[in-house]
Each structure stands twice: as C-alpha cells, then as structure tokens.
Design an enzyme around this catalytic site. Sequence first.
Site, PDB file in Angstrom:
ATOM      1  N   ALA A  31     -11.773 -64.697 112.787  1.00  0.00           N
ATOM      2  CA  ALA A  31     -13.027 -65.011 113.470  1.00  0.00           C
ATOM      3  C   ALA A  31     -13.878 -63.753 113.505  1.00  0.00           C
ATOM      4  CB  ALA A  31     -12.761 -65.515 114.888  1.00  0.00           C
ATOM      5  N   MET A  32     -15.142 -63.934 113.888  1.00  0.00           N
ATOM      6  CA  MET A  32     -16.086 -62.823 113.926  1.00  0.00           C
ATOM      7  C   MET A  32     -16.943 -62.909 115.171  1.00  0.00           C
ATOM      8  SD  MET A  32     -17.189 -60.078 112.641  1.00  0.00           S
ATOM      9  CE  MET A  32     -18.501 -59.114 113.390  1.00  0.00           C
ATOM     10  N   GLU A  57     -12.479 -62.588 120.562  1.00  0.00           N
ATOM     11  CA  GLU A  57     -13.861 -62.524 120.090  1.00  0.00           C
ATOM     12  C   GLU A  57     -14.846 -62.509 121.260  1.00  0.00           C
ATOM     13  OE1 GLU A  57     -14.054 -61.757 117.085  1.00  0.00           O
ATOM     14  OE2 GLU A  57     -12.016 -62.338 116.558  1.00  0.00           O
TER      15      GLU A  57
END
Length: 850
Positions: free
Chosen positions: A255-256, A291
Amino acid sequence: MRNAAPETIHLQDYTPFGFFVDSVELTFDLAPSATRVTARISFRPNPEVPDRTFFLHGENLKLISARIDGTTVTPDITDTGLTCAVPDAPFVWQSVVKIDPQGNTALEGLYMSNGMYCTQCEAEGFRKITYYPDRPDVMSVFTVHINGPHPVLLSNGNPGDAGDGTATWHDPWPKPAYLFALVAGDLIAHSDQFTTCSGRDVALNLWVRPGDEHKCAFGMEALKKSMVWDEQTYGREYDLDVFNIVAVDDFNMGAMENKGLNVFNSSAVLASPETSTDGNFERIEAIIAHEYFHNWTGNRITCRDWFQLCLKEGLTVFRDSEFTSDMRSAPVKRISDVIDLRGRQFAEDNGPLSHPVRPASFQEINNFYTATVYEKGAEVIGMLKRLVGDQAYGQALDLYFARHDGQACTIEDWLAVFTDVTGRDLSQFKRWYSQAGTPRLKVKEVWKDGTFTLAFTQSTRPSATTPDPAPLVIPIEVGLLGANGDEVQKTQMLEMTQTSQSFHFEGLAARPVASILRGFSAPVILEYDISNDQRAFLLAHDTDPFNRWEAASVLARTTLMDMAINATAPDSAWLDGILAVLRDETLDPAYRALMLAIPGQSELAAALHEAGKTPDPDAIWTAREALKQAMAVHAQDLTPRLAAQNQIDGAYAPDAEQSGKRALAGAVLAMITRLDGGTAAAAQYARADNMTLQLSALSCLLSAGKGQTELAAFRAQWQGDRLVMDKWFGLQVMQAEPDRAVEVARALTQDKAFNWKNPNRFRAVFGALAANHAGFHNANGSGYQLLADWLIRLDAINPQTTARMCAVFQTWRRYDTSRQALLSDQLTRIADTPDLSRDTNEMINRIRGI
C-alpha cells in the site's frame, strides 16, 4: 535508462535543492496512451544554496511545450531530466507533457490497472508524470485538476469544484512529490464518517471495483480503529476533510500512504469471511494502520533524502506493531515479529545484501525498501523506547511533532529530540543506524557466594559496508528464576555499552536460572550455552511469554539440526514439553499454536551454516517431516479433544479470540491428518463456511498427498475471485513434495489464469516456490533455472518486482559446491541479459559480490 551506467549516490554528498517550490498546479487530460499533463509551478531561489542549477527530473516524457513567466523556452533534455536557464528571482514554470499510462507496465508513475488510472510515486515515480524536482526534501502545496470520462476522479487533499468529467482537488499541507496520487475509474465507495477528538467530521471512503463492495466493511472498521488509537496513544488527529482509500489489483507493494488518498494493493484491504483467512484479516488491519499512521510519521514530517527512509518507515512499523499488540495478543505479535525478523532481516544482515538501517550509498533506491530499513528500523525505535522509558518516549515524540511539523528531517533530527528531553548522549546508540550486521551477544554465567554474574561479550562481523564495527548500546532485559519456577529477580533492563561487560545479582540463596533477552529486547543473536534441561525448565516455567516460546524454539532447532546431520530420533524431552504447553488451558490458543510451529527449513539452513555445517535441503525436509510425525503420535490422545474445544459456535468474527482458536484448531488438524490420512480434513473442508477453515483443510489434504477433488472444487468455486485464486496457485506449490515442486510451479505458469504481469499472481507462484525450500533447492538446479527464466522475462516490463524477487538468491553461498555452481550459473545468466534494468542489475551484482 536501462543502458545507462549505474550511478552511485552517497549520503555525504547531499545538498539542498537550489529553489523553493511555493505552489504546484497540475491539470490532467486523461487518455490511455496519450495523457497530457499541464504543470504550473512557482519557484523561488534558495539563497542558502550557492549552486542553483535548475534541474527537473523527468523520464519517459514527451515535452510539448515549456515556458518561464509566459515566455517559451527550450530546455536541454536528457533521459533523466532537463536543465534550463532561469531568472535569479521568483518565477513560474509552465510545461505540457504527454505520457502513456497504458504502456506503463512498470507500475510506477501514472499507469492503468483493469481500465483504472492510478499512480505509484514513491520513491521516484513522479518524474514519470511531469518534469519536477522529484526529491523528498522539496515540499509544496498541490492543486490538481482532472479531466476524463470517468465517474470517479480522485487526488490528494480536499475536494473542490467538480462537474461532469472534471474534478479539482486541493491539498493544503505541503508534501513531496512522492506522496502525490491520482485515481480515475469506474469505482464504488463504501462510505462512513469519523469525528476527531476535536469534533471535526471526516468523510471516509473505501473505493473498489463493482463486485467488491462486500469486502469493504472490515477495512473501514480497521481505519476507524487506527484513527482512534493514534489520537489516544500519540495525540495525532487527522487533518483533512476526507480520507480516501482505493483498492488496486496491479500494485508492486502492499500500500501507499499518499496524503489523503491511500492506494492499496487489493490483497491488503479487501476482505470477507468467505474469501479471506484470519491471517489476511490481521495483515489488512496492520497495513491500514501503518498507512494511516504515516499521515504524521511520513507525510506531515517526511524524510530529507532517501537515506533517511528508516526515519518514516522504522517509526511507522514500530507504531503499527504497537497497534496490533493492543488490538490482539501482544506476546503473539512479538513472537511473530521476531520470526519474521530472523527469517528475512537476519538473512539480509548476514549476506551480500547487508546494509545499515540508514545506508551510506545506493544506486537504485527501490532496492532499499528492505527488512533492514523497515523491521530492523522498527527494532531500533523499540530499543530507544526501552532505554528512555515510556514517559520520556512520549515527551520526545510530542517534541518531534511540534518541532518538525511540515519539515523533511534526518535521523539526527529524530535523535536530537530524545537528547533534549532526557539529556542522554545518544552518539553511541546512533551506531545502530550506521552499522550493518547482526550483533552476536555471548553470555557466560558465574555463581559464587550468593552472587550470580552474567558476563556478556558483543561482536559484529565486519562487512563491506561496516569493515570495523564498534560496540553498540544493547538493552538486555533479564529475569531470574528459582528452582521451583518462581521469579527471584523480576525483569530488569541491563544496558550494555562495552565490548565486554558483566552484571552482578547479589544476595541470592541459590543459583538461579537466567531468562535473558526477555521480549527480544534487542535484535541480536544470543549465544547462550546452557543445557537442554535448563531450556526445558524455561519452557515449563519462564514467566516471559517470548522467552518461554524461545526455549521451545531453540530446543526444536537443536533437535532438528541433530536429526538433519546425524539422522537421530526426536528429543523426547522437547516432545513432553510441547505436550505440557498444549495441555495448559490457561495459555492463549494463538500462543499454543505458535508453540506447535517448528523452525522452518530456511531457518534451519541458516542455523546449520552458522554452526559451520553445510545445510542439506533434503535432509532438513526429512528431519522436519519426522519431527512433525513424532509430534502427531506423541499428542494423539490429546489432539481430538483440542480440536473439539476450539471449534467456534456462532457467526464468524476475525477477532483475536476466534482467530486464536482457529489457529490452534488448524495446527491440531495438521497433526491429526498425519494419522488419519485426511479423514478429518476432508470433513472440515465439506462443512467449512469461511476461508480459514476451507484453506487449512485443503492444505492438510494436499500435504497428505490427497485433496485433488477438493482442489478442483476450490477452483470451480473461486475462479472468479482473483485474490482467492492467488491462494489456489500458491498453496499447490507450497504443499508439493520437494521433488515435484518445480514441476508443479512450471505447470501452473501454463495455466490460463496465470497472469504473470500481475505482481500478486507472479509472487503467488514464485514466492511459494522459493518458500518450498527443498523444492527450490532441488539438487538438479531446476528451481533456480525456472525462477531465472521468469525473472528475465519479468524484468523487461516490471523491474521493481523483479529486483525484489531476486533477493531469494541472497543465501546462495550457504549450500554445497554443486548447488553453488548451479546458482552461480543462473545469477550470471540474469546479469548477462541484454538491456537488464538498473534495479535488477544492482541486486544481482550485490548478490554475486561484484
């Protein structure tokens, strides 16, 4: 860029950018193969930088026009960017470029995934979108306009004006370009709302493709739990009006944390009881937390340069571990983290890919998103907290957020707040960031006249990046146990700062048994030469959950090593100890399940290599099979009752209590299957109403050489679900007999559902092959050749995933000369591939020692 000579970048060469960026305005006119990006960027000279060369990064861009203050200019363009003469005063840069999202198979920058536009800009993907100073210390406010025939148009920050096929987004918080995000497509929102501690309402959306709406509820609840936890534990409140998450199928990473618009690999956010295991749910909960926590530790405060990557990642991994410990079982989480650390980071730290937590140089930054930066980086944070204490840690974090909000920082900035709060000199502790390698901690005991002495010696093997390692600060948590198992000395932290150092415990009536490195208080290899009887005592009586597990693990590892080398019988004392743990119903079922998980094949290979032996993958596999069979026989009177006790009545819930019971029931089912040939597993498969039960039953059947009917039924049931099909691919390779593993993997690559361009599907097959240790290390070298074939093919379209998969070769020098020769041949073949990417070239050459 593939043909460019690799350039080594050094930490010591850092210089600030010559200009400040006051604002960025981007307009995207989306088209699959011809997206136009119009940029309007306000620059201002930085008077502190004498050399103000105006260089903007840019790769794979077609420049249509460029202007400065409205006047057309003709910059000098190379494969890596452009330079241009600019005024020695504030000015506005305007450019129009054309890019090809559809042809962007590297999945960096702006690309397409199943008709959806999405971005991945960390670390250096923004330069594939437009010309810009693509470095983390350049922070600015972004306004983004998106034009395209899509019902959903998203970017960072808060939404502005929107119309049919157009949308504007404004992010008021300055950010570096790596945090930029854009998503456009036919998406459906699972929406909710969160009220912050100050009373602000935040709109929450989890955007998915049509058909995935039923997999959103858990992710949304995990997000809200994370927001509450960060407020209560770190005092961090969310700072925008909306928080969006988008699920994307084609994604190189998990994920980012893009500001306000997190982009997730679909495997890291989509979940339902029917399609996801308990392990999937826990992983999703942790990644969403990770995140989200980046909003402060990574976004509001970012890193000055990529050498400081551990500043945001190590701290955020530590925070997400704390979160999971609070949400679930702290001892189980700690043990799981250490298993992962030893399995991935210790191998990295003691091999050709070794590097410090803060590297001193790199050629391709994508290759340093490693277990050392993330997991060892988190361990360093944990040690710092132990050394200063919880209260001082909290005060230092408050100061860090107050002092550095909106800044791009360094490790020096981070450590300075702890020095300012505590008055401690952390110059020696800082070596944890600059020295590579796993420290060895030797301990000897002395008992004399009521005084028990522990004499420690620390050492770290020299490496290419750390040729002359110096002593580290090592927090060693120790407890002492009496002969009846009672604690005669509660946990005490010893602070080791010298190469050799002794600690004395006085006034004891009898010689105690030491419990050393409780909670795994430092990421070291403990060399503690005590008898198996003493370890069995710790297994039975240690009050520290980690060290109780560690005693069982060391006993199992010792037994397995002896079995692999000398073909001896399993140690009956260890079997009795495990049986006692299984009978102890005061223990968490998840903890008991971990106790049943014997050391893995790769861990045993590393231990044998450490002991000066050449690991034989086939002998290791045989030893583990023999020990698992002995465990099944030894516990056969208990396992049926345990299986029955840990069945769940009522609706499925992915919480810690139910997950722990299913984990223990699954471990017990594997033991039962060894004796009943799969009868119980087949019955469980037939009645399973959730993926955890279904997959554990199928795994047991395949391990018993059965289950082909169930395997076909599984595919027929789930062929329309891409994430479940990843499980179908991976499980077959993992459970294959070693002599068939390569054959199974090769056959699966010919399956019509094998989309090798999708990172998840590629990793499902080849990650599983590498994890099937004896299968991958088949003496004929077929495993090495098959993986090399596919890595060469993948490198042409996705260098980042290819380079990371190359890490499976890093332990090649452990094995016998025949296997080393076969491995060397494949490494050379990859290295000699024409037009090899910079990412893969660096990884392969480091592994080869070139």
